[in-house]
Design an enzyme around this catalytic site. Structure first.
Site, PDB file in Angstrom:
ATOM      1  N   HIS A   1     -17.474  71.934  60.153  1.00 55.91           N
ATOM      2  CA  HIS A   1     -18.262  71.352  59.058  1.00 55.91           C
ATOM      3  C   HIS A   1     -19.430  72.254  58.660  1.00 55.91           C
ATOM      4  CE1 HIS A   1     -18.037  67.888  56.614  1.00 55.91           C
ATOM      5  NE2 HIS A   1     -18.912  67.112  57.201  1.00 55.91           N
TER       6      HIS A   1
ATOM      7  N   TYR B   1     -24.604  71.182  66.085  1.00 59.08           N
ATOM      8  CA  TYR B   1     -23.623  71.363  65.014  1.00 59.08           C
ATOM      9  C   TYR B   1     -23.292  72.831  64.745  1.00 59.08           C
ATOM     10  CZ  TYR B   1     -24.697  66.481  64.178  1.00 59.08           C
ATOM     11  OH  TYR B   1     -24.871  65.133  64.323  1.00 59.08           O
TER      12      TYR B   1
ATOM     13  N   PHE C   1     -28.904  66.901  56.654  1.00 55.52           N
ATOM     14  CA  PHE C   1     -27.606  66.442  57.135  1.00 55.52           C
ATOM     15  C   PHE C   1     -26.665  66.352  55.937  1.00 55.52           C
ATOM     16  CE2 PHE C   1     -30.139  65.376  60.785  1.00 55.52           C
ATOM     17  CZ  PHE C   1     -29.333  65.823  61.824  1.00 55.52           C
TER      18      PHE C   1
ATOM     19  N   ASN D   1     -18.186  64.379  51.801  1.00 55.00           N
ATOM     20  CA  ASN D   1     -19.417  63.616  51.572  1.00 55.00           C
ATOM     21  C   ASN D   1     -20.588  64.467  51.092  1.00 55.00           C
ATOM     22  OD1 ASN D   1     -18.270  61.141  52.141  1.00 55.00           O
ATOM     23  ND2 ASN D   1     -18.696  61.305  54.336  1.00 55.00           N
TER      24      ASN D   1
ATOM     25  N   ASN E   1     -24.406  64.440  54.521  1.00 55.47           N
ATOM     26  CA  ASN E   1     -24.213  63.352  53.555  1.00 55.47           C
ATOM     27  C   ASN E   1     -25.348  63.208  52.547  1.00 55.47           C
ATOM     28  OD1 ASN E   1     -22.023  63.020  55.172  1.00 55.47           O
ATOM     29  ND2 ASN E   1     -22.505  60.955  55.842  1.00 55.47           N
TER      30      ASN E   1
END
Length: 192
Positions: A19, A14, A64, A112, A66
């Site tokens: 993001h 990531y 993470f 989120n 969320n």
């Protein structure tokens, strides 16, 4: 004391994605103020230090995206800070690449990570620095877009945004959200 939390997803897969721009701002702050991110606690990679004499904790939640609220809640409870003393930095697809938007409160707007934080904090009232990553192209899946990397031609805008987001966090801490909004919410022209 202020806690500055940059949102993102942990792991090499990531790194450098749209993001994860919140993580990238924390790394920029770490570099700008010589605050090593050197310990893991409260489900986050953290660093303690000072910004212009003000005590701060930098945090990159490792839950993470969320589940970001789990880490933020633990940080709040442990350090006994109010929601006004937590600054959340995250990506925003409704802003052009590199544009910043500082706000004292607001809804999750479909993000989120912010949804999780609002749920765990029990309020929408906390300062935030939204960093524009651009809207997804027509026909693209949103998850694929935000988990993708910036094309080379956008890199200069992204690097500039990281510098300005670091400055915006400093301005919030020293002079308050209103002052930071006045300074950083202007629309940047495409030539800049």
């Amino acid at each position: 004391m202020y806690i500055i939390v940059g949102l993102g997803n942990p792991g090499r897969d990531y790194a450098g994605t749209r993001h994860n721009i919140g993580f990238d701002v924390i790394t920029r702050l770490s570099d700008d103020y010589n605050i090593p991110l050197d310990f893991k606690k409260h489900k986050a990679l953290c660093g303690r230090g000072y910004i212009e004499g003000q005590k701060v904790l930098l945090a990159q939640p490792q839950t993470f995206m969320n589940l970001s609220g789990e880490s933020v809640r633990e940080l709040m409870d442990y350090y006994k800070v109010s929601n006004e003393e937590i600054i959340i930095v995250y990506d925003d697809i409704s802003l052009d690449v590199g544009q910043l938007r500082v706000r004292p409160k607001g809804s999750a707007g479909g993000h989120n990570g912010i949804k999780s934080i609002i749920q765990h904090m029990g309020t929408q009232e906390f300062p935030r620095v939204r960093v524009g990553v651009g809207d997804k192209p027509k026909g693209w899946d949103l998850a694929d877009y935000v988990l993708g990397r910036f094309p080379a031609e956008e890199e200069p805008k992204v690097r500039d945004a990281l510098v300005r987001a670091s400055q915006a966090c400093k301005r919030i801490i020293l002079d308050g959200v209103e002052e930071a909004m006045n300074q950083f919410n202007r629309k940047i022209s495409q030539d800049e």
